[in-house]
Design a protein around this motif. Structure first.
Motif, mmCIF file in Angstrom:
data_model
loop_
_atom_site.group_PDB
_atom_site.id
_atom_site.type_symbol
_atom_site.label_atom_id
_atom_site.label_comp_id
_atom_site.label_asym_id
_atom_site.label_seq_id
_atom_site.Cartn_x
_atom_site.Cartn_y
_atom_site.Cartn_z
ATOM 1 N N MET A 1 0.382 -1.140 -0.033
ATOM 2 C CA MET A 1 0.495 -0.187 -0.254
ATOM 3 C C MET A 1 0.995 1.124 0.274
ATOM 4 S SD MET A 1 -3.392 0.757 2.388
ATOM 5 C CE MET A 1 -3.845 -0.859 2.734
ATOM 6 N N GLU A 29 -2.311 4.866 1.710
ATOM 7 C CA GLU A 29 -3.567 5.933 1.569
ATOM 8 C C GLU A 29 -5.027 5.424 2.028
ATOM 9 O OE1 GLU A 29 -3.785 4.833 -2.505
ATOM 10 O OE2 GLU A 29 -4.668 6.877 -3.189
ATOM 11 N N HIS A 30 -5.677 5.892 2.237
ATOM 12 C CA HIS A 30 -7.455 5.079 2.359
ATOM 13 C C HIS A 30 -7.094 4.609 3.955
ATOM 14 C CE1 HIS A 30 -8.417 4.534 -1.831
ATOM 15 N NE2 HIS A 30 -8.338 5.953 -1.830
ATOM 16 N N SER A 31 -6.383 5.131 4.471
ATOM 17 C CA SER A 31 -6.503 4.790 6.449
ATOM 18 C C SER A 31 -7.135 5.427 6.877
ATOM 19 C CB SER A 31 -5.009 4.776 6.703
ATOM 20 O OG SER A 31 -5.108 3.724 6.818
ATOM 21 N N ILE A 32 -8.187 5.413 8.128
ATOM 22 C CA ILE A 32 -8.203 6.241 8.924
ATOM 23 C C ILE A 32 -7.514 6.678 9.806
ATOM 24 C CG2 ILE A 32 -10.113 6.968 10.082
ATOM 25 C CD1 ILE A 32 -12.277 5.724 8.463
ATOM 26 N N LEU A 173 -18.158 7.020 7.250
ATOM 27 C CA LEU A 173 -17.818 6.475 6.870
ATOM 28 C C LEU A 173 -18.949 6.081 5.708
ATOM 29 C CD1 LEU A 173 -18.123 4.114 10.552
ATOM 30 C CD2 LEU A 173 -16.851 4.360 8.857
ATOM 31 N N TYR A 176 -17.033 7.507 2.500
ATOM 32 C CA TYR A 176 -15.953 7.243 2.323
ATOM 33 C C TYR A 176 -16.126 5.546 1.562
ATOM 34 C CZ TYR A 176 -11.707 3.833 3.572
ATOM 35 O OH TYR A 176 -10.817 3.700 3.140
ATOM 36 N N GLY A 177 -17.518 5.210 1.556
ATOM 37 C CA GLY A 177 -17.867 3.886 1.074
ATOM 38 C C GLY A 177 -17.619 4.304 -0.644
ATOM 39 N N LEU A 196 -13.470 4.078 14.633
ATOM 40 C CA LEU A 196 -13.543 4.145 13.555
ATOM 41 C C LEU A 196 -12.178 4.141 12.879
ATOM 42 C CD1 LEU A 196 -15.160 7.201 14.050
ATOM 43 C CD2 LEU A 196 -15.591 5.545 12.929
ATOM 44 N N PHE A 197 -10.808 3.833 13.393
ATOM 45 C CA PHE A 197 -9.619 4.305 13.135
ATOM 46 C C PHE A 197 -9.065 2.766 12.806
ATOM 47 C CE2 PHE A 197 -9.418 7.067 17.197
ATOM 48 C CZ PHE A 197 -9.929 8.339 15.962
ATOM 49 N N ASP A 198 -8.001 2.130 11.534
ATOM 50 C CA ASP A 198 -7.270 1.327 11.162
ATOM 51 C C ASP A 198 -6.177 1.179 12.268
ATOM 52 O OD1 ASP A 198 -8.669 2.991 8.239
ATOM 53 O OD2 ASP A 198 -5.930 2.160 8.896
ATOM 54 N N ASP A 213 -0.864 -0.154 12.658
ATOM 55 C CA ASP A 213 -2.138 -0.344 13.327
ATOM 56 C C ASP A 213 -2.664 -0.403 14.640
ATOM 57 O OD1 ASP A 213 -2.951 -2.730 10.867
ATOM 58 O OD2 ASP A 213 -3.545 -3.005 12.726
ATOM 59 N N GLN A 214 -3.676 -0.373 14.901
ATOM 60 C CA GLN A 214 -4.710 -0.637 15.881
ATOM 61 C C GLN A 214 -4.301 -1.862 16.826
ATOM 62 O OE1 GLN A 214 -8.067 0.914 18.380
ATOM 63 N NE2 GLN A 214 -8.440 1.227 16.569
ATOM 64 N N ASP A 215 -5.176 -2.087 15.925
ATOM 65 C CA ASP A 215 -4.822 -3.606 15.938
ATOM 66 C C ASP A 215 -3.399 -4.382 16.482
ATOM 67 O OD1 ASP A 215 -7.215 -3.983 15.770
ATOM 68 O OD2 ASP A 215 -6.986 -5.053 13.999
ATOM 69 N N PRO B 7 -8.867 -7.308 19.003
ATOM 70 C CA PRO B 7 -8.320 -6.462 18.008
ATOM 71 C C PRO B 7 -10.008 -6.546 17.587
ATOM 72 C CG PRO B 7 -6.934 -8.338 18.051
ATOM 73 C CD PRO B 7 -7.193 -8.650 19.186
ATOM 74 N N ASN B 35 -18.820 -2.306 3.315
ATOM 75 C CA ASN B 35 -18.861 -0.701 3.313
ATOM 76 C C ASN B 35 -20.509 -0.788 4.853
ATOM 77 O OD1 ASN B 35 -16.986 -0.027 1.524
ATOM 78 N ND2 ASN B 35 -17.763 0.235 0.704
ATOM 79 N N VAL B 39 -20.294 0.449 7.969
ATOM 80 C CA VAL B 39 -21.127 1.796 8.198
ATOM 81 C C VAL B 39 -22.076 1.045 9.509
ATOM 82 C CG1 VAL B 39 -23.526 3.529 7.166
ATOM 83 C CG2 VAL B 39 -21.211 2.456 6.028
ATOM 84 N N GLN B 42 -20.450 1.094 12.661
ATOM 85 C CA GLN B 42 -18.970 2.025 13.132
ATOM 86 C C GLN B 42 -17.658 1.990 12.273
ATOM 87 O OE1 GLN B 42 -21.061 5.543 14.813
ATOM 88 N NE2 GLN B 42 -22.150 5.528 13.806
ATOM 89 N N ILE B 43 -16.917 1.429 12.369
ATOM 90 C CA ILE B 43 -15.392 0.657 12.144
ATOM 91 C C ILE B 43 -14.798 0.881 10.827
ATOM 92 C CG2 ILE B 43 -16.213 -1.234 13.379
ATOM 93 C CD1 ILE B 43 -15.538 -2.861 11.329
ATOM 94 N N SER B 44 -13.705 1.251 10.593
ATOM 95 C CA SER B 44 -12.843 1.617 9.295
ATOM 96 C C SER B 44 -13.404 0.631 8.241
ATOM 97 C CB SER B 44 -11.153 1.886 9.701
ATOM 98 O OG SER B 44 -10.634 1.443 8.728
ATOM 99 N N ILE B 46 -11.596 -0.170 6.427
ATOM 100 C CA ILE B 46 -9.886 -1.310 6.625
ATOM 101 C C ILE B 46 -9.991 -2.247 7.466
ATOM 102 C CG2 ILE B 46 -7.663 -1.319 6.621
ATOM 103 C CD1 ILE B 46 -7.322 1.146 5.332
ATOM 104 N N THR B 47 -10.740 -1.866 9.620
ATOM 105 C CA THR B 47 -10.274 -2.645 9.804
ATOM 106 C C THR B 47 -11.664 -4.236 9.143
ATOM 107 O OG1 THR B 47 -10.289 -1.369 11.225
ATOM 108 C CG2 THR B 47 -10.691 -3.436 11.853
ATOM 109 N N LYS B 50 -10.265 -6.556 6.439
ATOM 110 C CA LYS B 50 -9.236 -7.475 7.181
ATOM 111 C C LYS B 50 -10.635 -8.269 7.659
ATOM 112 C CE LYS B 50 -5.574 -6.627 10.538
ATOM 113 N NZ LYS B 50 -5.383 -5.220 11.888
#
Lengths: 301, 119
Positions: A1, A29-32, A173, A176-177, A196-198, A213-215, B7, B35, B39, B42-44, B46-47, B50
């Motif tokens: 990425m 790119e495209h991260s929150i 979100l 963003y989708g 919300l955050f990755d 990465d949050q995890d 996680p 997506n 929504v 309410q999570i990213s 990207i998550t 995953k």
């Protein structure tokens, strides 16, 4: 990425004050990204620099491959609304919505309309008379309806009511989708926005305390509580981020891998441990005093 | 919705897996898009991606290009196998520990399990 934003050893000094000290991190790119840390830890300073509204004293910032400062094509890709954004004195909502598209090539009227309705922003009141929460609402409308590839939101929640905060999350979100973008969001309402955050960056006194990465960031962080002696035995001489002691009881937040033997010993010693939340971790990094801090309040009562 | 307890991507993956085991999504039916999950919970996004990728790796979901994500044939069996190995560690071990603490013997424990089963 590929990285949308790269911050390379950025230092920013104001006279004798070092607001940022060799800060480095990247935003894919495209991260929150959640930009977290205490008041004065440097969140707004680094955002202004990423937005091209300020320059680092040393170091470099690349946004979409360019230094943003005075680089018009890059600036057109960035949406940044300060938490204390000022508007001309006689401006009302419609004035702002009319000029906003001039600064945002991807401006979307439908998103703006849905948000202004949802936030119930008064159309006829001069902006200078709006409440803190209503000003935050306008900042969010500008931030999201811009559909900018780089969207920077500095404290978007200030004064927002709970319904408006949920609407903001949903719209963020949802939109963003449709149009993925890179988002950097700073906030103190960590519990509410953590999911919300990755990715997260935790700043502490102008430096990066945590980045990733949050995890991954949370993978090895935990909170442990029990009697003072039991906790001390389990931790031994390993580093602790925060320690709270009240009488004979101690709770600590730490970030190192716990082996199975320690876990079994913890159970025998009646010590509880649980994964740390993002909020626990940010609070722990913000507490500069990692030594035993006895709480005196209880004794006074 | 997803707070604490490991996680977020793991929590969402577990949640989808439980829905599949409970029959909310039957085999060869579609599951919500990443997506939509993003929504709704309410999570990213990207998550959410995953989580879905994890289930794809486990052979639980598969992608139909341009259409969406579907539950694979045999997904329930595969999930049962995966989750049974976790069952002892996650549920039986703490149960036995707590029972010992309360001085509940083996026979009493078995009786309680029988009673729960009758409900």
């Amino acid at each position: 990425m590929t990285n949308a934003i790269e911050v390379h050893s950025v230092t920013r000094t104001y006279g004798r004050v070092r607001a940022l000290d060799t800060v480095s991190f990247a935003v894919p790119e495209h991260s929150i990204l959640g930009l977290l840390g205490r008041n004065g830890s440097g969140k707004t300073t680094i955002m202004s620099i990423i937005a091209g509204q300020d320059r680092p004293s040393s170091g470099q910032v690349d946004v979409l491959g360019h230094t943003p400062f005075e680089h018009a094509p890059t600036l057109a890709q960035i949406s940044y609304v300060r938490d204390n954004q000022r508007y001309p004195d006689d401006y009302r909502l419609h004035h702002v919505l009319r000029i906003a598209p001039d600064f945002a090539p991807n401006w979307n009227c439908d998103v703006a309309e849905e948000l202004t309705d949802g936030f119930r922003i008064p159309a006829k009141t001069p902006i200078k008379k709006l409440s803190r929460g209503q000003l935050s609402s306008i900042a969010i409308v500008l931030g999201l309806a811009s559909r900018a590839p780089i969207t920077l939101l500095d404290e978007p929640y200030l004064g927002l009511d709970v319904t408006a905060r949920a609407l903001f999350h949903r719209m963020l979100l949802h939109d963003y989708g449709q149009h993925p973008r890179t988002i950097v969001l700073s906030t103190h309402l960590i519990e509410e926005s953590a999911s919300l955050f990755d990715r997260v960056v935790i700043l502490e006194q102008g430096g990066v305390a945590m980045n990733g990465d949050q995890d991954d960031v949370l993978a090895s962080a935990w909170v442990m509580s029990g009697t003072k002696d039991a906790v001390a035995e389990l931790v031994a001489d390993r580093p602790v981020l925060q320690r709270n002691t009240v009488g004979g009881l101690t709770s600590i937040t730490a970030d190192f891998a716990l082996d199975d033997a320690t876990r079994i010993r913890a159970r025998d010693l009646r010590v509880q441990f649980a994964p740390a939340s993002l909020q626990d971790l940010v609070a722990a990094y913000g507490s500069s005093d990692t030594d035993s801090t006895d709480v005196k309040v209880a004794e006074r009562a | 919705m997803f707070t604490g307890g490991g996680p977020i991507y793991q929590q969402l993956a577990d949640h989808i897996a439980e829905d599949i085991m409970a029959g909310t999504y039957s085999e060869e039916s579609s599951v919500p898009s990443t997506n939509e999950y993003a929504v709704f919970y309410q999570i990213s996004p990207i998550t959410a991606t995953k989580s879905v990728n994890l289930l794809v790796e486990q052979g639980v979901l598969y992608k139909k290009r341009g259409i969406g994500m579907f539950v694979a044939t045999g997904a329930r069996d595969r999930l049962h196998k995966l989750r049974r190995s976790e069952f002892r560690k996650e549920y039986v071990a703490p149960l036995v520990h707590e029972a010992r603490l309360l001085e509940i013997n083996r026979r009493q424990l078995a009786e309680m399990i029988d009673q729960e089963n009758k409900k």
